[in-house]
Design a protein around this motif. Structure first.
Motif, mmCIF file in Angstrom:
data_model
loop_
_atom_site.group_PDB
_atom_site.id
_atom_site.type_symbol
_atom_site.label_atom_id
_atom_site.label_comp_id
_atom_site.label_asym_id
_atom_site.label_seq_id
_atom_site.Cartn_x
_atom_site.Cartn_y
_atom_site.Cartn_z
ATOM 1 N N UNK A 1 0.070 6.520 14.705
ATOM 2 C CA UNK A 1 1.000 5.940 13.753
ATOM 3 C C UNK A 1 0.386 5.943 12.376
ATOM 4 N N UNK A 2 1.186 5.591 11.393
ATOM 5 C CA UNK A 2 0.709 5.561 10.009
ATOM 6 C C UNK A 2 1.377 4.401 9.294
ATOM 7 N N UNK A 3 0.681 3.847 8.337
ATOM 8 C CA UNK A 3 1.235 2.796 7.502
ATOM 9 C C UNK A 3 0.998 3.149 6.047
ATOM 10 N N UNK A 4 1.838 2.606 5.199
ATOM 11 C CA UNK A 4 1.689 2.876 3.776
ATOM 12 C C UNK A 4 2.637 2.020 2.971
ATOM 13 N N UNK A 5 2.794 2.398 1.727
ATOM 14 C CA UNK A 5 3.618 1.646 0.792
ATOM 15 C C UNK A 5 4.576 2.596 0.086
ATOM 16 N N UNK A 6 5.489 2.023 -0.671
ATOM 17 C CA UNK A 6 6.431 2.818 -1.445
ATOM 18 C C UNK A 6 7.134 1.922 -2.445
ATOM 19 N N UNK A 7 8.036 2.514 -3.225
ATOM 20 C CA UNK A 7 8.786 1.713 -4.195
ATOM 21 C C UNK A 7 10.178 2.295 -4.368
ATOM 22 N N UNK A 8 11.119 1.398 -4.677
ATOM 23 C CA UNK A 8 12.522 1.755 -4.766
ATOM 24 C C UNK A 8 12.854 2.295 -6.150
ATOM 25 N N UNK A 9 13.532 3.450 -6.183
ATOM 26 C CA UNK A 9 13.997 4.032 -7.438
ATOM 27 C C UNK A 9 15.520 4.076 -7.430
ATOM 28 N N UNK A 10 16.096 4.711 -8.423
ATOM 29 C CA UNK A 10 17.547 4.749 -8.614
ATOM 30 C C UNK A 10 18.288 5.210 -7.356
ATOM 31 N N UNK A 11 19.423 4.552 -7.100
ATOM 32 C CA UNK A 11 20.333 4.881 -5.996
ATOM 33 C C UNK A 11 19.729 4.648 -4.615
ATOM 34 N N UNK A 12 18.777 3.748 -4.517
ATOM 35 C CA UNK A 12 18.294 3.319 -3.208
ATOM 36 C C UNK A 12 17.322 4.249 -2.530
ATOM 37 N N UNK A 13 16.706 5.170 -3.259
ATOM 38 C CA UNK A 13 15.684 6.044 -2.679
ATOM 39 C C UNK A 13 14.317 5.365 -2.796
ATOM 40 N N UNK A 14 13.422 5.719 -1.872
ATOM 41 C CA UNK A 14 12.061 5.185 -1.879
ATOM 42 C C UNK A 14 11.074 6.331 -2.022
ATOM 43 N N UNK A 15 10.173 6.206 -2.985
ATOM 44 C CA UNK A 15 9.105 7.184 -3.196
ATOM 45 C C UNK A 15 7.862 6.720 -2.453
ATOM 46 N N UNK A 16 7.189 7.637 -1.791
ATOM 47 C CA UNK A 16 5.940 7.332 -1.099
ATOM 48 C C UNK A 16 5.094 8.601 -1.036
ATOM 49 N N UNK A 17 4.000 8.556 -0.286
ATOM 50 C CA UNK A 17 3.157 9.740 -0.095
ATOM 51 C C UNK A 17 3.658 10.568 1.075
ATOM 52 N N UNK A 18 3.476 11.872 0.986
ATOM 53 C CA UNK A 18 3.824 12.737 2.103
ATOM 54 C C UNK A 18 2.995 12.401 3.335
ATOM 55 N N UNK A 19 1.691 12.129 3.148
ATOM 56 C CA UNK A 19 0.862 11.899 4.323
ATOM 57 C C UNK A 19 1.223 10.603 5.052
ATOM 58 N N UNK A 20 1.971 9.712 4.385
ATOM 59 C CA UNK A 20 2.418 8.482 5.045
ATOM 60 C C UNK A 20 3.539 8.778 6.035
ATOM 61 N N UNK A 21 4.460 9.696 5.671
ATOM 62 C CA UNK A 21 5.648 9.924 6.496
ATOM 63 C C UNK A 21 5.587 11.227 7.278
ATOM 64 N N UNK A 22 4.465 11.942 7.237
ATOM 65 C CA UNK A 22 4.387 13.255 7.886
ATOM 66 C C UNK A 22 4.703 13.178 9.377
ATOM 67 N N UNK A 23 4.284 12.108 10.043
ATOM 68 C CA UNK A 23 4.556 11.985 11.478
ATOM 69 C C UNK A 23 6.049 11.941 11.766
ATOM 70 N N UNK A 24 6.826 11.364 10.850
ATOM 71 C CA UNK A 24 8.264 11.252 11.078
ATOM 72 C C UNK A 24 8.934 12.617 11.036
#
Length: 396
Positions: free
Chosen positions: A102-125
Motif C-alpha cells: 500500500x501507499x500513503x501520501x498527501x494532496x490538495x484540492x484545486x479548481x472543480x474538485x480535482x486533487x493534485x498529488x504525486x504519481x508515486x503515491x497513486x501508482x498502485x491504483x
C-alpha cells in the motif's frame, strides 16, 4: 590603739569589705537575644502545628485564574496561514487489495474538485488498487485517477465527494527566492494535518524522484526542485509547500536521508524537495484536458560518460537517436555533436541530470538562453523548447 594591740586586718580600713559582682551588661544582652530567637522559633512551630491540615494538603492553594484575552493570529503568521490552507489539504491511502502492499501520501484540492498529488503515491491504483481520500474534516471518499505523469512525478485524481472543501490558491514559483519562509502541510507518517515550517534553502536542485522500491518499470522523474529545510517525511509526498501568503509554490515530492533499510526509511534531515508549482500547474491542466502530459525537449542526446565542465552532447548516435535532432530546437539553433552546454538561462550546469530536469521544468514553446563551448570557444544561442508530438500516456 595602744601598745600591745595587733594591727587591723586587711581591708578593714575605710569601711566594709568589697561586695561580689553580678553578670556584665554584654552577657545580659546576649542572653536576651538568644531568648528572643528561641521564643520566635517556638512560636512559629506552634502556629504551624496548630494550623497544619491533617491530610497534608492545602485547601486554600491556587495558581490563579487562566489568562484571558484575544486568541486571534495575524493572517500572515504561520498559524494564520495554516488555518486557511489546512481545509484544502487531503491525505490519500492507496491499496492494491492485499494487506502486504500500500501507499500513503498527501494532496490538495484545486479548481472543480480535482486533487493534485504525486504519481508515486497513486501508482498502485493504476494496477487495480483503490484510492481513499480523507479530508481535513475527517470525512472520507473514494477517488479515481484522471491522469498521471511519471516523468514529472505528478498525478491528478477526482474524489467522488469534496464535502464543500475550498480549493487552494496557486502561487508563482518563478518569484520564489532563497530565504523565503515556507510551510509544508501534509500527512507525514500518516499523521494527518501536520504543519511544519522553514525556508527555501536552494533552487533548481536536480532530483531524481519517483518509485524507489526498485520494482517499478516506469521512468524516473527528473525534477528541478525547490529545496527546503521544512521538515518533510514519508507521507508528505503530494502535499503543498506554501509561501507566507498561503499560496502553493511547490508540491512536496522527495526527501534526502542519511540511511535506508529494507523495512524503514529515516526521517527528515532538513533537506526536502518540491516540484515547482508553475510546472505543476501546466502538467495538471494537460492531465485534466487530455489525460497525458507533454514532455519538453530540446532534441539532443546527452553523453553520460562525460566528466568535464558542463554537459556534452553525445558524439555518436545512441538508442536509435542522432546526437542532435536537426529538426529539434538545438539543431535549429546550430548546436552539433560534441558541443558542451555550459549554462541555461545563466545557471551553470553541473551534470546531465541537471540539464534534463531544467528542460522538463519548462513549458513547451518557452524560450531559453544557453551558453555552450565548441573547439574551446564559447558561444550563445536561443532555443524554443519543443515537446513530444504524441507522448505515450501512462496507463491509468
Amino acid at each position: 590603739m595602744g601598745t600591745g594591740w595587733a594591727p587591723p586586718p586587711p581591708g578593714s580600713q575605710g569601711g566594709a569589705g568589697t561586695a561580689r559582682r553580678g553578670p556584665s551588661v554584654g552577657v545580659m544582652v546576649a542572653m536576651a537575644v538568644v531568648i528572643a530567637l528561641v521564643a520566635s522559633v517556638l512560636g512559629s512551630v506552634g502556629t504551624y502545628l496548630l494550623t497544619k491540615p491533617a491530610s497534608g494538603n492545602d485547601p486554600s492553594y491556587s495558581l490563579g485564574p487562566i489568562p484571558s484575552g484575544a486568541t486571534n493570529r495575524a493572517p500572515d503568521s504561520v498559524a494564520g496561514v495554516a488555518s486557511r490552507v489546512l481545509p484544502s489539504v487531503v491525505s490519500l491511502e492507496v491499496g492494491n487489495g492485499s494487506n502486504t502492499e500500500g501507499a500513503t501520501g498527501s494532496g490538495f484540492l484545486i479548481k472543480n474538485g480535482y486533487v493534485v498529488t504525486n504519481n508515486h503515491v497513486v501508482a498502485l491504483a493504476a494496477k487495480g488498487g483503490e484510492i481513499t481520500i480523507m479530508f481535513n474534516n475527517r470525512k472520507t471518499t473514494t477517488a479515481r485517477i484522471v491522469g498521471r505523469d511519471p516523468g514529472s512525478d505528478l498525478a491528478v485524481v477526482k474524489p467522488e465527494e469534496t464535502f464543500a472543501t475550498p480549493e487552494i490558491t496557486l502561487g508563482n514559483s518563478d518569484q520564489v527566492v532563497v530565504g523565503d519562509p515556507v510551510i509544508a502541510i501534509g500527512s507525514p507518517l500518516g499523521l494527518t494535518g501536520t504543519v511544519t515550517t522553514g525556508i527555501v534553502s536552494s533552487l533548481n536542485r536536480p532530483v531524481i524522484a519517483g518509485d524507489d522500491t526498485g520494482t517499478s518499470t516506469e521512468e524516473p522523474a527528473y525534477i528541478s526542485a525547490i529545496q527546503t529545510d521544512a521538515a518533510i517525511n514519508p507521507g508528505n509526498s503530494g502535499g503543498p509547500l506554501v509561501n507566507g501568503r498561503g499560496e502553493v509554490v511547490g508540491v512536496n515530492s522527495a526527501i534526502a536521508t542519511l540511511g535506508r533499510s529494507m523495512s524503514s526509511q529515516s526521517g527528515s534531515i532538513g533537506l526536502g524537495f518540491a516540484i515547482p508549482v508553475n510546472q505543476t500547474r501546466r502538467v495538471a491542466e494537460e492531465l485534466i484536458t487530455t489525460g497525458k502530459a507533454k514532455r519538453p525537449k530540446i532534441g539532443i542526446v546527452v553523453d553520460k560518460d562525460y566528466r568535464g565542465q558542463g554537459v556534452r552532447i553525445a558524439l555518436e548516435p545512441a538508442g536509435g537517436q542522432q546526437p542532435v535532432d536537426p529538426k529539434g530546437p538545438a539543431g535549429k539553433a546550430g548546436l552539433k555533436a560534441g558541443d558542451v552546454i555550459l549554462e541555461v538561462d545563466g545557471l551553470v550546469l553541473q551534470d546531465g541530470n541537471e540539464l534534463i530536469a531544467l528542460i522538463r521544468s519548462k513549458a513547451p514553446n518557452s524560450q531559453i538562453n544557453i551558453k555552450y563551448q565548441r573547439d574551446g570557444q564559447e558561444r550563445t544561442a536561443k532555443l524554443v523548447v519543443a515537446s513530444d508530438d504524441e507522448p505515450t500516456p501512462s496507463p491509468s
